[in-house]
Design a protein around this motif. Structure first.
Motif, PDB file in Angstrom:
ATOM      1  N   ALA A 187       0.830  -1.204   0.000  1.00 39.13           N
ATOM      2  CA  ALA A 187       0.000   0.000   0.000  1.00 39.13           C
ATOM      3  C   ALA A 187       0.868   1.258   0.000  1.00 39.13           C
ATOM      4  CB  ALA A 187      -0.934  -0.014   1.208  1.00 39.13           C
ATOM      5  N   ARG A 188       1.906   1.263   0.785  1.00 34.46           N
ATOM      6  CA  ARG A 188       2.786   2.443   0.840  1.00 34.46           C
ATOM      7  C   ARG A 188       3.551   2.613  -0.474  1.00 34.46           C
ATOM      8  NH1 ARG A 188       2.160   4.627   5.496  1.00 34.46           N
ATOM      9  NH2 ARG A 188       1.619   3.398   7.350  1.00 34.46           N
ATOM     10  N   GLU A 189       3.951   1.517  -1.057  1.00 36.01           N
ATOM     11  CA  GLU A 189       4.634   1.580  -2.352  1.00 36.01           C
ATOM     12  C   GLU A 189       3.710   2.163  -3.425  1.00 36.01           C
ATOM     13  OE1 GLU A 189       6.382  -1.628  -5.590  1.00 36.01           O
ATOM     14  OE2 GLU A 189       6.460  -2.128  -3.449  1.00 36.01           O
ATOM     15  N   LEU A 190       2.444   1.709  -3.436  1.00 35.04           N
ATOM     16  CA  LEU A 190       1.484   2.219  -4.417  1.00 35.04           C
ATOM     17  C   LEU A 190       1.191   3.692  -4.163  1.00 35.04           C
ATOM     18  CD1 LEU A 190      -0.511   1.820  -6.729  1.00 35.04           C
ATOM     19  CD2 LEU A 190      -2.187   1.013  -5.055  1.00 35.04           C
ATOM     20  N   ALA A 191       1.012   4.081  -2.909  1.00 34.13           N
ATOM     21  CA  ALA A 191       0.719   5.478  -2.586  1.00 34.13           C
ATOM     22  C   ALA A 191       1.865   6.390  -3.004  1.00 34.13           C
ATOM     23  CB  ALA A 191       0.444   5.619  -1.090  1.00 34.13           C
ATOM     24  N   ASP A 192       3.106   5.956  -2.793  1.00 29.53           N
ATOM     25  CA  ASP A 192       4.261   6.762  -3.205  1.00 29.53           C
ATOM     26  C   ASP A 192       4.291   6.932  -4.721  1.00 29.53           C
ATOM     27  OD1 ASP A 192       5.049   7.026  -0.588  1.00 29.53           O
ATOM     28  OD2 ASP A 192       6.563   5.432  -0.670  1.00 29.53           O
ATOM     29  N   LEU A 193       4.003   5.864  -5.432  1.00 29.86           N
ATOM     30  CA  LEU A 193       4.011   5.917  -6.895  1.00 29.86           C
ATOM     31  C   LEU A 193       2.922   6.858  -7.400  1.00 29.86           C
ATOM     32  CD1 LEU A 193       5.277   4.674  -9.475  1.00 29.86           C
ATOM     33  CD2 LEU A 193       3.562   2.868  -9.340  1.00 29.86           C
ATOM     34  N   LEU A 194       1.725   6.743  -6.841  1.00 29.13           N
ATOM     35  CA  LEU A 194       0.619   7.597  -7.264  1.00 29.13           C
ATOM     36  C   LEU A 194       0.865   9.050  -6.864  1.00 29.13           C
ATOM     37  CD1 LEU A 194      -2.430   5.308  -6.315  1.00 29.13           C
ATOM     38  CD2 LEU A 194      -1.475   5.715  -8.590  1.00 29.13           C
TER      39      LEU A 194
END
Length: 467
Positions: A367-374
């Motif tokens: 989730a944190r990886e996706l949030a950083d990317l977005l």
């Protein structure tokens, strides 16, 4: 004035000779391009007559731009990829189980060439398509015999048509479920040519209820595992062991529809209500049916296991050919079942089991990886990481909710409803879930390799574009 405007609409021959017309004819075929030009020139003509033609735009460019959209729309498959950010692992509308890589490879081999679908390679004689999975099912479940049809409703239908046609089948009132899509157990029984005899009440059924109705017309006792709902509180059902003892004492076969079908042990993640197939076999049930594309994590299939005498009769039923499984599903099912020989590795290699058993630490990291990317791609919006709950699958595990981590999309003028619509229109389409008037993306059902696709889809959707 209007006549001059209408005369400016380009002719078909001229459109075909434009650089785009030439390229499209090679790419799509001349007949498709001509049809696209016919449609778009007609639309342009209607715009001119209605006074809605964009001022200052060249008619030729207008036709070509519209034709480009038409041609792309024709090429886009209606059946296409969906990125599942709902967190629902076994989502019926999204195709249920995601197949293991080994099963996908087996499908490719079966689809791209010839196979020994119904050929015994050792003897060169005609064989049975069921032979590819019978030994595996015997090994994994301890059953005497096995066969496979195209889904679990078909499996129940075949069992009833073979063993109970013309007679009565006894079922508890609390187990007369609707499978989905308005397909109900009583209707399946009717199609199987057997008369339903209901016993007990919605919430309580006792062994004596079965005993009191057994008679010369009784052909089978059917037990249905209520995999898509639960009755809680003041309730009681008859244990399988007691029904088996009654059936054997009365010389009446006992059929149990397990619905989802379950071979693994996921009690560590809270999945404890689903009976394992191999445990039900040990109880002596004569015929057991279950799905291949739910908790088994394989392709759509109706798996039938049980006593050899009953399975042999089913193979001879004329319905068997109409309900038989195809070669691609057989290949995928064999590959899926073969991974269950190693119960430790199957939870890693089978996507369904992996998604159900993934750790909270892994979900939070995703989730944190996706949030950083977005956040890097869309700095004007806020992407909040927070804990939440996932559904395992309403039609398979109705009461199981699993702790998960989600990314909540906040900010911007786009409503959740409009954002969801734009994401569904994309290719690939994206499905999240509505919560507190915002859209959340549950990473339980997302693959890391889907993150870039999801990011591009959100960029287009939040910029106000249908993809």
């Amino acid at each position: 004035m209007m006549q001059n405007l209408l005369r400016s609409i380009p002719k078909m021959d001229a459109l075909l000779l434009t650089p785009r017309g030439i390229r499209w004819a090679e790419e799509y075929g001349r007949s498709q391009v001509l049809e696209a030009f016919r449609q778009t020139t007609h639309q342009v003509r209607e715009e001119m007559l209605a006074g809605s033609f964009p001022e200052g735009e060249e008619p030729e460019n207008r036709v070509l731009n519209m034709a480009s959209g038409v041609l792309q729309g024709w090429q886009q498959m209606n059946f296409r990829q969906v990125i599942n950010a709902t967190g629902i692992v076994l989502h019926t509308n999204l195709g249920r189980a995601v197949l293991p890589e080994k099963a996908c490879q087996a499908i490719l081999v079966a689809a791209s060439g010839y196979s020994n679908l119904e050929l015994e390679l050792e003897t060169g004689k005609r064989g049975s398509r069921y032979s590819h999975v019978i030994r595996l099912l015997q090994e994994l479940t301890g059953c005497e015999d096995a066969m496979v049809v195209n889904n679990n409703a078909a499996a129940v239908l075949l069992a009833l048509d073979t063993l109970a046609r013309g007679g009565e089948t006894v079922v508890s009132r609390g187990e007369l479920v609707e499978i989905g899509g308005s397909f109900r157990v009583p209707e399946v029984m009717k199609a199987g040519g057997t008369r339903l005899v209901e016993v007990g009440t919605t919430n309580k059924t006792h062994l004596r209820d079965y005993e009191e109705v057994l008679g010369p017309e009784t052909r089978a006792i059917l037990k249905v595992h209520t995999s898509n709902y639960r009755v809680l509180g003041f309730c009681q059902t008859v244990p399988t062991e007691e029904l088996v003892e009654l059936g054997h004492r009365s010389e009446i076969p006992v059929i149990e529809d397990l619905g989802s079908g379950f071979l693994a042990d996921l009690s560590a993640v809270g999945i404890t209500d689903e009976p394992r197939v191999q445990d039900v076999v040990k109880k002596g049930v004569d015929v057991i049916t279950f799905s291949g594309d739910k908790l088994l994590g394989g392709p759509q299939a109706g798996i039938i296991i049980g006593k050899k005498e009953y399975l042999e009769r089913m193979r001879k039923n004329q319905l068997t050919r109409a309900l038989r499984i195809d070669k691609l599903s057989i290949a995928a099912l064999e590959a899926t079942l073969s991974q269950y020989r190693d119960m430790e590795r199957v939870c890693r290699d089978n996507p369904t089991l992996a998604m159900l058993s993934v750790s909270q630490e892994e979900l939070e990291a995703k989730a944190r990886e996706l949030a950083d990317l977005l956040g890097s791609a869309l700095p004007a919006f806020s992407f909040v990481v927070e804990p939440d709950r996932s559904q395992a699958g309403g039609g398979s595990l109705p009461l199981v909710e699993l702790p998960t981590w989600v990314v909540r999309i906040q900010g911007g003028p786009v409503t959740e409803e409009e954002l969801s619509r734009r994401l569904r229109a994309g290719n690939p389409a994206v499905m999240g879930r509505k919560q507190k008037e915002t859209l959340v993306l549950d990473v339980r059902t997302l693959k890391r390799e889907e993150f870039p696709l999801l990011t591009r889809a959100l960029i287009k959707a939040l910029d106000g574009e249908d993809q």
